[in-house]
Design a protein around this motif. Structure first.
Motif, short mmCIF file in Angstrom:
data_model
loop_
_atom_site.label_atom_id
_atom_site.label_comp_id
_atom_site.label_asym_id
_atom_site.label_seq_id
_atom_site.Cartn_x
_atom_site.Cartn_y
_atom_site.Cartn_z
N THR A 74 0.83 -1.21 0.00
CA THR A 74 0.00 0.00 0.00
C THR A 74 0.86 1.26 0.00
O THR A 74 0.57 2.23 -0.70
N TYR A 75 1.92 1.24 0.80
CA TYR A 75 2.84 2.40 0.78
C TYR A 75 3.36 2.65 -0.63
O TYR A 75 3.35 3.79 -1.12
N LEU A 76 3.83 1.59 -1.28
CA LEU A 76 4.37 1.77 -2.62
C LEU A 76 3.28 2.19 -3.60
O LEU A 76 3.51 3.03 -4.47
N ASP A 77 2.08 1.62 -3.47
CA ASP A 77 0.96 2.02 -4.32
C ASP A 77 0.66 3.51 -4.21
O ASP A 77 0.12 4.12 -5.14
N CYS A 78 0.96 4.10 -3.06
CA CYS A 78 0.69 5.52 -2.81
C CYS A 78 1.87 6.41 -3.17
O CYS A 78 1.82 7.63 -2.92
N GLY A 79 2.91 5.83 -3.76
CA GLY A 79 4.05 6.62 -4.18
C GLY A 79 5.13 6.77 -3.14
O GLY A 79 6.06 7.58 -3.32
N TYR A 80 5.06 5.99 -2.07
CA TYR A 80 6.08 6.04 -1.01
C TYR A 80 7.12 4.97 -1.27
O TYR A 80 6.81 3.78 -1.25
N THR A 81 8.35 5.40 -1.51
CA THR A 81 9.44 4.47 -1.81
C THR A 81 10.44 4.38 -0.67
O THR A 81 11.38 3.60 -0.74
N MET A 82 10.26 5.18 0.39
CA MET A 82 11.17 5.19 1.55
C MET A 82 10.34 5.19 2.82
O MET A 82 9.43 6.01 2.97
N CYS A 83 10.67 4.29 3.75
CA CYS A 83 9.96 4.23 5.02
C CYS A 83 10.95 4.00 6.16
O CYS A 83 11.79 3.10 6.09
N MET A 84 10.83 4.83 7.20
CA MET A 84 11.61 4.65 8.42
C MET A 84 10.74 3.90 9.43
O MET A 84 9.75 4.44 9.93
N GLY A 85 11.09 2.64 9.68
CA GLY A 85 10.32 1.85 10.63
C GLY A 85 10.34 2.47 12.01
O GLY A 85 11.40 2.85 12.52
N ALA A 86 9.14 2.55 12.63
CA ALA A 86 9.01 3.22 13.92
C ALA A 86 8.48 2.29 15.00
O ALA A 86 7.89 2.74 15.97
N SER A 87 8.68 1.04 14.84
CA SER A 87 8.38 -0.09 15.74
C SER A 87 7.43 -1.06 15.05
O SER A 87 6.57 -0.66 14.24
N ARG A 111 11.37 -6.38 5.42
CA ARG A 111 12.47 -5.68 4.71
C ARG A 111 13.24 -6.64 3.83
O ARG A 111 13.52 -6.36 2.66
N ASP A 112 13.63 -7.79 4.41
CA ASP A 112 14.45 -8.73 3.65
C ASP A 112 13.70 -9.32 2.46
O ASP A 112 14.28 -9.53 1.39
N ALA A 113 12.40 -9.56 2.63
CA ALA A 113 11.61 -10.10 1.53
C ALA A 113 11.44 -9.07 0.41
O ALA A 113 11.50 -9.40 -0.77
N ILE A 114 11.24 -7.81 0.78
CA ILE A 114 11.17 -6.75 -0.23
C ILE A 114 12.50 -6.66 -0.99
O ILE A 114 12.54 -6.61 -2.22
N ASN A 115 13.59 -6.64 -0.24
CA ASN A 115 14.91 -6.51 -0.88
C ASN A 115 15.23 -7.69 -1.78
O ASN A 115 15.95 -7.54 -2.78
N ALA A 116 14.69 -8.86 -1.45
CA ALA A 116 14.92 -10.05 -2.28
C ALA A 116 13.99 -10.11 -3.48
O ALA A 116 14.09 -11.04 -4.30
N GLY A 120 7.37 -3.40 -2.22
CA GLY A 120 7.30 -2.53 -1.06
C GLY A 120 8.38 -1.48 -1.13
O GLY A 120 9.27 -1.54 -1.99
N PRO A 121 8.32 -0.50 -0.26
CA PRO A 121 9.33 0.56 -0.26
C PRO A 121 10.63 0.10 0.40
O PRO A 121 10.70 -0.99 0.99
N ARG A 122 11.64 0.92 0.28
CA ARG A 122 12.85 0.70 1.08
C ARG A 122 12.48 0.92 2.54
O ARG A 122 11.80 1.89 2.88
N LEU A 123 12.93 0.04 3.41
CA LEU A 123 12.54 0.10 4.82
C LEU A 123 13.77 0.02 5.70
O LEU A 123 14.61 -0.87 5.54
N ARG A 124 13.86 0.95 6.64
CA ARG A 124 14.79 0.79 7.76
C ARG A 124 14.01 0.09 8.86
O ARG A 124 13.16 0.70 9.53
N ALA A 125 14.30 -1.20 9.03
CA ALA A 125 13.49 -2.05 9.89
C ALA A 125 13.70 -1.71 11.37
O ALA A 125 14.82 -1.44 11.81
N CYS A 126 12.61 -1.77 12.12
CA CYS A 126 12.63 -1.41 13.53
C CYS A 126 12.25 -2.61 14.40
O CYS A 126 11.59 -3.55 13.95
#
Length: 410
Positions: free
Chosen positions: A100-113, A124-129, A134-140
């Protein structure tokens, strides 16, 4: 082995490059997942096999960043659902949220828990693989709280004292997270844990920062109270969430640290909790009695001052509750313009160029410039004339990540 993406040439686009310059007509060439040319004179030669996308005058800009992301917040009408949802269901929901984030044009996400210990890491790992979009995620990690201030029982780590904090932080870093989340004070919707009561000591915050930074992780903190904000800045926290009651001393500390610290206020959470939670039993009168109107008014004044002082304030609205649901992320940009004194250009820079900064890749993410990763959106409209166009998924004509279209241009 990943296939090399097909070269793509965007022609007849208005480039909003996130340098602060006004949009300009140009051709943009994407090769091997990166932007290789931005030519204002147009007429860029077509590389062999390149796909040509005629933008028809649409706006080409960087994908957006949400600086306060919860993939596993599951659009539920309360906090307790985050701990009671079974892990299998929660994983599927997080997969859907990522898309959904990517569908809305969000390609970067900072995980906040996250609501489960490894949920962000797995997503995160599944997106990267390339297993799902999904967007790029800094996993929290799950958030870390002291025993007197647990906002999410069953979905939090609980620690007391520097030694316990050191142990828990080392454990979550071992899970593979990029970002560690602290709960340094309360939230009025709980009824008992108050936003202006600092609960976490500066020593506990500081040991978290030391352990995380030693292992190349950032630290984010839920910090609403004036004292919590000051403790977080002094201890070296990277990302401060909310910061509603920041006082004069805290404002000075933030300004002195503005080259290293980010504030993501989650302003949409305050607005929707005050106005839109009635159908789920939390009426506007209830929210106002709990203090949300007072907090919103104080937060708006403080955030306007932060912006005027050059403190980096980024969008990210704590989305994932019933009255603050996934897919409504770009509301934050409208709030920044309507309430916080941002121009539309400043709001877009906060969601693009500064998004690249909070993601730790300022030279690769958040701008339309040679050498940057090709995370792009093609918008049917001018966000500088109407910032709300970014809330309309139908107006986002194409979405590209890593040089590959997630949403094909019409």
């Amino acid at each position: 082995m990943a296939l090399t993406p097909q070269p793509t040439l965007f022609t007849h686009v208005s480039v909003l490059d996130s340098t602060g310059d006004d949009p300009y007509p140009a051709d943009v060439l994407v090769e091997d997942g990166r932007i290789t040319e931005v030519r204002r004179d147009r007429g860029t030669p077509h590389p062999p096999g390149a796909r040509v996308v005629d933008g028809g005058g649409r706006t080409l800009m960087s994908g957006l960043c949400d600086a306060h992301t919860h993939f596993s917040w599951n659009n539920a009408p309360g906090l307790d659902y985050l701990s009671t949802t079974p892990p299998e269901d929660h994983t599927l929901f997080a997969v859907e949220s990522a898309r959904t984030y990517l569908d809305c044009g969000y390609t970067m996400c900072m995980g906040a828990s996250s609501a489960k210990p490894r949920l962000d890491v797995v997503i995160r790992d599944a997106i990267n693989a390339g297993r799902f979009p999904g967007p790029r995620l800094r996993a929290c990690c799950m958030e870390i709280a002291v025993s007197s201030c647990v906002l999410l029982p069953g979905a939090s780590y609980v620690a007391d004292g520097p030694d316990e904090f050191r142990k828990v932080v080392r454990e979550v870093i071992g899970l593979g997270v990029d970002n560690v989340k602290l709960i340094t004070d309360g939230e009025e919707i709980t009824g008992t844990l108050h936003a202006e009561d600092a609960s976490m000591s500066e020593e506990e915050i500081a040991v978290t920062v030391h352990e995380a930074h030693e292992r190349h992780c950032t630290v984010s903190a839920h910090a609403r109270s004036a004292e919590s904000v000051k403790r977080c800045v002094r201890a070296g926290v990277d990302n401060i969430y909310h910061a509603s009651f920041t006082d004069a001393e805290g404002m000075d500390l933030l300004e002195a640290a503005k080259d290293r610290v980010f504030v993501a206020p989650g302003i949409n959470w305050l607005i929707t909790t005050l106005n839109d939670a009635g159908p789920w039993g939390y009426t506007p009168s209830h929210a106002e009695a709990a203090g949300y109107k007072r907090e919103l008014d104080i937060a708006i004044e403080g955030l306007r001052e932060m912006h005027s002082r050059g403190i980096r304030v980024l969008p990210g609205g704590d989305y994932g509750f019933a009255w603050c649901p996934h897919s409504t992320y770009a509301r934050d940009l409208q709030h920044f313009v309507d309430l916080l004194g941002f121009t539309p250009m400043e709001a877009i820079l906060s969601a693009t160029a500064q998004g690249g900064e909070i993601m730790g890749q300022p030279d690769e993410l958040g701008k339309v410039a040679p050498g940057y990763l090709a995370d792009l959106i093609l918008v049917d409209g001018d966000p500088l004339a109407d910032i709300t166009v970014l809330q309309d998924r139908g107006k986002i004509s194409a979405i590209m990540k890593d040089g590959v279209f997630h949403k094909e241009p019409a």
